[in-house]
Design a protein around this motif. Structure first.
Motif, PDB file in Angstrom:
ATOM      1  N   ILE B  15       0.860  -1.189   0.000  1.00  0.00           N
ATOM      2  CA  ILE B  15       0.000   0.000   0.000  1.00  0.00           C
ATOM      3  C   ILE B  15       0.889   1.229   0.000  1.00  0.00           C
ATOM      4  O   ILE B  15       1.561   1.535   0.984  1.00  0.00           O
ATOM      5  CB  ILE B  15      -0.936  -0.016   1.221  1.00  0.00           C
ATOM      6  N   GLY B  16       0.938   1.909  -1.143  1.00  0.00           N
ATOM      7  CA  GLY B  16       1.849   3.034  -1.320  1.00  0.00           C
ATOM      8  C   GLY B  16       3.115   2.571  -2.012  1.00  0.00           C
ATOM      9  O   GLY B  16       3.965   1.934  -1.400  1.00  0.00           O
ATOM     10  N   VAL B  17       3.266   2.876  -3.305  1.00  0.00           N
ATOM     11  CA  VAL B  17       4.445   2.399  -4.032  1.00  0.00           C
ATOM     12  C   VAL B  17       5.410   3.553  -4.320  1.00  0.00           C
ATOM     13  O   VAL B  17       5.802   3.794  -5.458  1.00  0.00           O
ATOM     14  CB  VAL B  17       4.085   1.637  -5.331  1.00  0.00           C
ATOM     15  N   VAL B  24      10.323  -2.327  -2.191  1.00  0.00           N
ATOM     16  CA  VAL B  24       9.962  -3.654  -1.674  1.00  0.00           C
ATOM     17  C   VAL B  24       9.255  -4.444  -2.778  1.00  0.00           C
ATOM     18  O   VAL B  24       9.587  -5.608  -3.043  1.00  0.00           O
ATOM     19  CB  VAL B  24       9.039  -3.543  -0.437  1.00  0.00           C
ATOM     20  N   ALA B  25       8.292  -3.786  -3.437  1.00  0.00           N
ATOM     21  CA  ALA B  25       7.490  -4.482  -4.447  1.00  0.00           C
ATOM     22  C   ALA B  25       8.353  -4.984  -5.598  1.00  0.00           C
ATOM     23  O   ALA B  25       8.329  -6.179  -5.937  1.00  0.00           O
ATOM     24  CB  ALA B  25       6.386  -3.545  -4.971  1.00  0.00           C
ATOM     25  N   CYS B  26       9.134  -4.095  -6.200  1.00  0.00           N
ATOM     26  CA  CYS B  26       9.888  -4.552  -7.376  1.00  0.00           C
ATOM     27  C   CYS B  26      11.036  -5.470  -6.985  1.00  0.00           C
ATOM     28  O   CYS B  26      11.400  -6.379  -7.749  1.00  0.00           O
ATOM     29  CB  CYS B  26      10.335  -3.388  -8.257  1.00  0.00           C
ATOM     30  N   GLY B  27      11.596  -5.262  -5.769  1.00  0.00           N
ATOM     31  CA  GLY B  27      12.650  -6.171  -5.302  1.00  0.00           C
ATOM     32  C   GLY B  27      12.113  -7.572  -5.097  1.00  0.00           C
ATOM     33  O   GLY B  27      12.751  -8.565  -5.481  1.00  0.00           O
ATOM     34  N   ALA B  28      10.928  -7.691  -4.491  1.00  0.00           N
ATOM     35  CA  ALA B  28      10.311  -9.004  -4.248  1.00  0.00           C
ATOM     36  C   ALA B  28       9.875  -9.646  -5.566  1.00  0.00           C
ATOM     37  O   ALA B  28      10.013 -10.857  -5.776  1.00  0.00           O
ATOM     38  CB  ALA B  28       9.105  -8.840  -3.318  1.00  0.00           C
ATOM     39  N   GLY B  54       7.206  -2.119 -14.121  1.00  0.00           N
ATOM     40  CA  GLY B  54       7.478  -3.451 -13.579  1.00  0.00           C
ATOM     41  C   GLY B  54       7.632  -3.461 -12.068  1.00  0.00           C
ATOM     42  O   GLY B  54       8.199  -4.388 -11.502  1.00  0.00           O
ATOM     43  N   VAL B  55       7.131  -2.417 -11.408  1.00  0.00           N
ATOM     44  CA  VAL B  55       7.238  -2.354  -9.944  1.00  0.00           C
ATOM     45  C   VAL B  55       6.272  -3.366  -9.314  1.00  0.00           C
ATOM     46  O   VAL B  55       6.593  -3.989  -8.298  1.00  0.00           O
ATOM     47  CB  VAL B  55       6.947  -0.911  -9.447  1.00  0.00           C
ATOM     48  N   VAL B  56       5.084  -3.532  -9.904  1.00  0.00           N
ATOM     49  CA  VAL B  56       4.079  -4.487  -9.411  1.00  0.00           C
ATOM     50  C   VAL B  56       3.492  -5.257 -10.589  1.00  0.00           C
ATOM     51  O   VAL B  56       3.599  -4.833 -11.746  1.00  0.00           O
ATOM     52  CB  VAL B  56       2.924  -3.762  -8.674  1.00  0.00           C
ATOM     53  N   ALA B 144      11.630   3.891  -7.111  1.00  0.00           N
ATOM     54  CA  ALA B 144      11.661   2.487  -6.682  1.00  0.00           C
ATOM     55  C   ALA B 144      12.893   1.784  -7.247  1.00  0.00           C
ATOM     56  O   ALA B 144      13.234   1.956  -8.421  1.00  0.00           O
ATOM     57  CB  ALA B 144      10.389   1.771  -7.154  1.00  0.00           C
ATOM     58  N   ASN B 145      13.552   1.005  -6.393  1.00  0.00           N
ATOM     59  CA  ASN B 145      14.841   0.393  -6.751  1.00  0.00           C
ATOM     60  C   ASN B 145      14.890  -1.008  -6.135  1.00  0.00           C
ATOM     61  O   ASN B 145      14.897  -1.146  -4.917  1.00  0.00           O
ATOM     62  CB  ASN B 145      15.954   1.298  -6.196  1.00  0.00           C
ATOM     63  N   PRO B 146      14.928  -2.050  -6.978  1.00  0.00           N
ATOM     64  CA  PRO B 146      14.844  -3.424  -6.454  1.00  0.00           C
ATOM     65  C   PRO B 146      16.015  -3.784  -5.530  1.00  0.00           C
ATOM     66  O   PRO B 146      15.922  -4.745  -4.771  1.00  0.00           O
ATOM     67  CB  PRO B 146      14.864  -4.292  -7.717  1.00  0.00           C
ATOM     68  N   ASN B 147      17.108  -3.024  -5.597  1.00  0.00           N
ATOM     69  CA  ASN B 147      18.276  -3.329  -4.764  1.00  0.00           C
ATOM     70  C   ASN B 147      18.485  -2.318  -3.637  1.00  0.00           C
ATOM     71  O   ASN B 147      19.548  -2.286  -3.022  1.00  0.00           O
ATOM     72  CB  ASN B 147      19.527  -3.408  -5.651  1.00  0.00           C
ATOM     73  N   LEU B 148      17.439  -1.527  -3.351  1.00  0.00           N
ATOM     74  CA  LEU B 148      17.581  -0.484  -2.331  1.00  0.00           C
ATOM     75  C   LEU B 148      18.015  -1.050  -0.986  1.00  0.00           C
ATOM     76  O   LEU B 148      18.752  -0.414  -0.233  1.00  0.00           O
ATOM     77  CB  LEU B 148      16.249   0.272  -2.163  1.00  0.00           C
ATOM     78  N   TYR B 149      17.555  -2.272  -0.677  1.00  0.00           N
ATOM     79  CA  TYR B 149      17.759  -2.796   0.677  1.00  0.00           C
ATOM     80  C   TYR B 149      18.950  -3.748   0.805  1.00  0.00           C
ATOM     81  O   TYR B 149      19.239  -4.218   1.896  1.00  0.00           O
ATOM     82  CB  TYR B 149      16.475  -3.479   1.153  1.00  0.00           C
ATOM     83  N   VAL B 150      19.625  -4.008  -0.304  1.00  0.00           N
ATOM     84  CA  VAL B 150      20.750  -4.947  -0.273  1.00  0.00           C
ATOM     85  C   VAL B 150      21.815  -4.442   0.715  1.00  0.00           C
ATOM     86  O   VAL B 150      22.289  -3.318   0.606  1.00  0.00           O
ATOM     87  CB  VAL B 150      21.368  -5.121  -1.684  1.00  0.00           C
ATOM     88  N   ASP B 151      22.142  -5.306   1.693  1.00  0.00           N
ATOM     89  CA  ASP B 151      23.148  -4.980   2.713  1.00  0.00           C
ATOM     90  C   ASP B 151      22.779  -3.789   3.588  1.00  0.00           C
ATOM     91  O   ASP B 151      23.640  -3.218   4.255  1.00  0.00           O
ATOM     92  CB  ASP B 151      24.541  -4.758   2.083  1.00  0.00           C
ATOM     93  N   HIS B 152      21.531  -3.388   3.579  1.00  0.00           N
ATOM     94  CA  HIS B 152      21.066  -2.350   4.503  1.00  0.00           C
ATOM     95  C   HIS B 152      20.391  -3.015   5.689  1.00  0.00           C
ATOM     96  O   HIS B 152      19.875  -4.118   5.583  1.00  0.00           O
ATOM     97  CB  HIS B 152      20.085  -1.402   3.805  1.00  0.00           C
ATOM     98  N   ARG B 153      20.362  -2.310   6.808  1.00  0.00           N
ATOM     99  CA  ARG B 153      19.704  -2.857   7.986  1.00  0.00           C
ATOM    100  C   ARG B 153      18.215  -2.560   7.955  1.00  0.00           C
ATOM    101  O   ARG B 153      17.784  -1.496   7.522  1.00  0.00           O
ATOM    102  CB  ARG B 153      20.316  -2.262   9.252  1.00  0.00           C
ATOM    103  N   VAL B 154      17.429  -3.537   8.421  1.00  0.00           N
ATOM    104  CA  VAL B 154      15.997  -3.336   8.641  1.00  0.00           C
ATOM    105  C   VAL B 154      15.748  -3.637  10.113  1.00  0.00           C
ATOM    106  O   VAL B 154      16.152  -4.700  10.612  1.00  0.00           O
ATOM    107  CB  VAL B 154      15.158  -4.278   7.755  1.00  0.00           C
TER     108      VAL B 154
END
Lengths: 305, 305
Positions: B15-17, B24-28, B54-56, B144-154
């Motif tokens: 909800i909210g892209v 998250v959406a395009c990475g998943a 191609g985000v969703v 939106a970036n499919p690799n935004l979270y690579v090696d980042h902390r959540v």
């Protein structure tokens, strides 16, 4: 300066071959802007490194070795920390001909002008004060970069006493290094840099010190977000250099700090009372100003780590 | 979580892209972490853009269209501005089965937990609050970036009420996106982020606002040095997002601001009285802390502009 054609630069003597001076020396040497590039450094190891890295043609440890042999057309650049400039001028006053052009790269200009008046009794015509607006949190001879000044601004602060030929020669050096040269009164330079450079450094040092020492959480930095690295990069700058700058420009820095703290106090109050209108308006105003600045500034103003 | 093997994720509804949800959406989607990726967006144009880019897999305008069809194994990610989360939870409370896992990406966790308690009367087991420590001053679906979270902390902030299966499913999503997942109590999250993220943003907005509006020099930004661009980058962040964050975490932000202003006031006094020892010690201490942080943090924490 129409009609005032500067002669070619003869010898270029750079006193202090750190980031600022070393970059002038190797930039001028690579571009053949002068006949010889000589570094004056503080120890034999730095002399060896500076010559080996091609930063200068030769290096010596004492100004007295090289200064008496200089004459018209030669240029001495004083590139030592701001508060060390006076001692260098004191040495030059004894052993350097008044025909030699002298310039500096210190970040504060009012304090250097005062130092020169103390040493010479007046601002000598041969002295052209200047400040390249290029830097990095790196320092030392290994940070020297022949392209550091390309498309960066250099501010010169000539006065009524400044000799036109000397001014033209310094301008020629910086233009040869591909910098954009701008003239500005000394007081305006110190106010502008106090606000846009010295104030941000004071804030960055203080923020990092607050997080590292005042906040009771040993893991605080572990969870710092991406923007934190950019935001605090300038807190990795050389402490001695910034100690000098803060002391040399203390009136302007304190004035800028007061304006900033007034603004921040208003923001704090707005956050505390949950004043959404204030927050949204202020953040929008700041974003607009910052986006506008980004469009104005050159991509070379980017400081990579 | 040993022995609690999470099932594969079924439908992923975001909800909210914008930057956070879109990434998250395009990475998943690219990594095939779920069977279908569905975006819930606010207008037809964003829906079109999100699908085209191609985000969703597909996008719709109303939560009510998609929520009633979800069941166990499906995951809803609420990625709207912090203060808009409550309204979304209110809609989900009506139309979503308690078997569906719900998570969020808001920058403040205490305010979202309070909102959930207002909506549900308690913290529902299906709700796993989280916060990816990745951001940018960019926003919107195009960021939106499919690799935004690579090696980042959540950071996830589970409570005693959180269902273990739901927690495992959310952890699985973030690990699938190649992030490093850390658990933390809600209050600690808000204190740490208040100090390392919200405080720097308040400072950056305030500094730019001071220079742009309080200082009487229209050319002030023209002569800003290189470090200024990095230092103020976060002042180009989305004003609405940061308005929400400052309001949602106001107690922690005000507390951090007070600690920072105390430190800055001491620095101001040291500059005013030319206390060289204080300046040198403080700058050295801060540089050491910042250099140490740089070695700790991952190179991916770098935020390019």
């Amino acid at each position: 300066m129409a009609g005032k054609q500067a002669e070619a630069i003869g010898k270029l003597v750079v006193i202090g071959v750190g980031l600022i001076g070393g970059s002038v020396a190797c930039g001028a040497r690579q571009r053949r802007l002068c006949q010889e590039t000589i570094g004056v450094v503080r120890d034999a190891e730095t002399a060896r490194l500076a010559v080996e890295a091609g930063v200068v043609d030769r290096a010596c440890l004492n100004i007295e070795e090289v200064a008496p042999k200089l004459g018209e057309g030669d240029l001495v650049m004083v590139a030592v920390p701001t508060l060390a400039v006076e001692e260098v001028l004191r040495q030059l006053q004894v052993c350097l001909s008044s025909e030699v052009t002298v310039t500096d790269g210190a970040s504060v200009k009012g304090s250097v002008a005062e130092a020169a008046r103390r040493v010479y009794g007046l601002l000598p015509a041969q002295l052209v004060l200047g400040h390249p607006i290029a830097g990095s949190e790196k320092s030392g001879v290994s940070a020297a970069n022949p392209n550091l000044y390309v498309d960066h601004r250099v501010i010169l602060t000539p006065t009524a006493e400044t000799g036109a030929g000397h001014l033209a020669r310094v301008r020629q050096l910086w233009q040869g290094l591909e910098a954009e040269v701008v003239d500005m009164p000394i007081a305006e330079h110190d106010d502008v840099l106090g606000a846009t450079s010295h104030l941000p450094h004071a804030i960055a040092y203080s923020l990092v010190d607050t997080l590292a020492h005042d906040i009771d959480n040993p893991n605080i930095f572990r969870y710092a977000a991406g923007g934190f690295r950019d935001f605090t990069r300038i807190a990795s700058s050389d402490p001695v250099m910034w100690h000098d700058i803060m002391k040399a420009n203390r009136h302007a820095v304190v004035h800028s700090l007061d304006q900033f703290m007034d603004n921040l106090t208003r923001l704090r109050a707005a956050i505390e009372r949950s004043d959404g209108d204030y927050l949204l308006q202020m953040f929008t105003r700041a974003k607009t100003a910052r986006d506008c600045y980004t469009r104005l500034s050159s991509p070379n103003d980017e400081t990579p780590e």
